[in-house]
Design an enzyme around this catalytic site. Structure first.
Site: not given
Ligand code: NAD
Ligand code: UDP
Length: 310
Positions: A34, A146
Site C-alpha cells: 500500500n 507493533y
Molecule cells: P518496510 O517499512 O521497509 O516494509 C514494509 C512494507 O509493508 C512497506 O513497503 C509498506 O508500505 C508495506 N505495508 C505496510 N502496511 C501495509 C498494508 N496494510 N498493506 C500492504 N502493504 C503494507 O519495513 P521492512 O524492514 O522491510 O520490514 C518488512 C517486514 O519485516 C515487516 O513485517 C517487519 O515487521 C519485519 N521485520 C523487519 C525487521 C528489520 O530489521 N528490517 C526486523 C523484524 C521484523
C-alpha cells in the site's frame, strides 16, 4: 520448476530484496504493497521483468491474487517512528492483514511465511533469546501497537496451521540493515549513516549502552528463503548473534564513513529494549544457516546506497 509467490510489503526494504531473490531463481512474483512506508523506487529496476507484477493495495481488505505456491507476508510498518505514527494501521495489518493472507494460502494450498520480529521478546529477561522464551512485553505501552500485533500475528498463523492445516512458517527477524533501508524512517543504522554523511551529530538515545544485533540484508534473505522451504512450523530466530552497544554502532559508522560527526545524547524512548541478541542454534541446526557478513563489512556494502540518497 519455477514457482509463483505473493510477496506482501514488496515495496519495502526486505520485501524488495526478497522479490529480487525469488525472481533471480526464475520464479514468478506478485508484489503487493500500500506504499505506506515503502516506495515504488525500491521496485523500479523490475519494471521490465515479465515475471514480476505489482498491485498497490492494502492487505487489510481481502483480495484474491489467483493461484500462488507461496505467500510471504512482510507487510507492516517496521520502524519505531513509523509504527508509532501508524499505530492503528499497524495493529490492523498485523491482525486482519495476516488473516487475509492466511486465507489466500488456505484457498490455494500454498506455503506461508510470516515476517515476525524479535520485538515479540520485548525487553527480554533471558539473554540471548531462544525461541522458547515467551518475552517481556508491555501490552499497553507505545510500542504495543507493533509488539502485540506481531504476537497476535504469530498466534493467528499457528491457529491456521493447527485448525486449517495451512503449511506455515514464522521468522522472528532481528534488526536487519542494508541498501534500501529507508534513509528517513528513523532506524538506528540509517539515522547514523545519514547523519555521519551529512556531518551532523549522531543521535544516541539514552546513554547508548543498550544493545542490538545487526544482520546484513543478504544474510537475512537467505535465512528467509531456507526457512520457507523447511518443514518447521514453530518460530525460528533469524539474525546475526554479534551484539553491539548503540555507542559501538555509532563508532563503527564513524569509522566506515570517515566522518568527524560528534555524538549527541537525547532521551531514550519509552520501553526501548535494553538488550537484544538472537540465539540462532535452531536456525543453524534446522537450516544449516548462519550470517556471514559482519557489521563493518555490511556497513561498507550499504554506503553507496545511502550516499545516493544525500
Ligand atoms: P518496510 O517499512 O521497509 O516494509 C514494509 C512494507 O509493508 C512497506 O513497503 C509498506 O508500505 C508495506 N505495508 C505496510 N502496511 C501495509 C498494508 N496494510 N498493506 C500492504 N502493504 C503494507 O519495513 P521492512 O524492514 O522491510 O520490514 C518488512 C517486514 O519485516 C515487516 O513485517 C517487519 O515487521 C519485519 N521485520 C523487519 C525487521 C528489520 O530489521 N528490517 C526486523 C523484524 C521484523
Ligand atoms: N537509536 C539511537 N539513535 C537513533 C535511532 C535509534 O540511539 O537515531 C537506538 C534506539 O533507541 C534503540 C536502537 O537504537 O535502542 C535500535 O533502534 P531501531 O529504531 O533501529 O530499532 P529497534 O530495535 O528499537 O526496533
Amino acid at each position: 520448476m519455477p514457482k509463483s509467490a505473493l510477496v506482501t510489503g514488496a515495496a519495502g526494504f526486505l520485501g524488495s530484496h526478497l522479490t529480487d531473490r525469488l525472481l533471480g531463481e526464475g520464479n514468478f512474483v506478485l508484489g503487493v504493497d500500500n506504499l505506506s512506508t515503502g516506495g515504488s523506487a525500491n521496485l523500479a529496476h523490475l519494471a521490465n521483468d515479465s515475471r514480476f507484477s505489482f498491485e498497490e493495495r492494502d492487505i487489510c481488505t481481502a483480495f484474491d491474487p489467483g493461484r500462488v505456491d507461496t505467500v510471504f507476508n512482510l507487510a507492516s510498518p517496521a520502524s519505531p517512528p513509523e509504527y508509532l505514527r501508524l499505530g492503528i494501521e499497524t495493529l490492523r495489518v498485523g491482525s486482519v492483514g495476516v488473516e487475509n493472507t492466511l486465507q489466500i494460502a488456505a484457498k490455494y494450498g500454498a506455503g506461508y511465511l510470516q515476517a515476525s520480529t524479535s520485538e515479540c521478546y520485548g525487553d527480554p529477561l533471558e539473554h540471548p533469546q531462544p525461541e522458547t522464551y515467551w518475552g517481556n512485553v508491555n501490552p499497553v505501552g507505545p510500542r504495543s501497537v507493533y509488539d502485540e500485533a506481531k504476537r497476535f500475528g504469530e498466534a493467528m498463523v499457528m491457529a491456521y496451521h493447527r485448525s486449517r492445516a495451512v503449511d506455515t512458517r514464522i521468522a522472528r527477524i532481528f534488526n536487519t540493515y542494508g541498501p534500501r533501508l529507508h534513509p528517513g524512517d528513523g532506524r538506528v543504522i540509517s539515522n547514523f549513516i545519514m547523519q555521519a554523511l551529512r556531518g551532523e551529530p549522531l543521535t544516541i538515545y539514552g546513554d547508548g549502552s543498550q544493545t542490538r544485533s545487526f544482520c546484513y540484508v543478504d544474510d537475512l534473505i537467505e535465512g528467509i528463503v531456507l526457512l520457507s522451504r523447511s518443514e518447521e512450523h514453530l518460530p525460528v530466530n533469524l539474525g546475526n548473534p554479534e551484539e553491539f552497544t548503540i555507542l559501538d554502532c555509532a563508532k563503527a559508522v564513524l569509522e566506515v564513513t570517515g566522518s568527524e560527526s560528534q555524538l549527541s545524547y537525547i532521551d531514550l524512548p519509552v520501553d526501548d529494549p535494553t538488550r537484544r541478541r538472537p540465539d540462532i542454534a535452531k536456525a543453524r541446526a534446522l537450516l544449516a544457516w548462519e550470517p556471514r557478513v559482519g557489521l563493518m563489512e555490511g556497513l561498507r556494502k550499504s554506503l553507496q546506497f545511502f550516499r545516493s540518497k544525500l
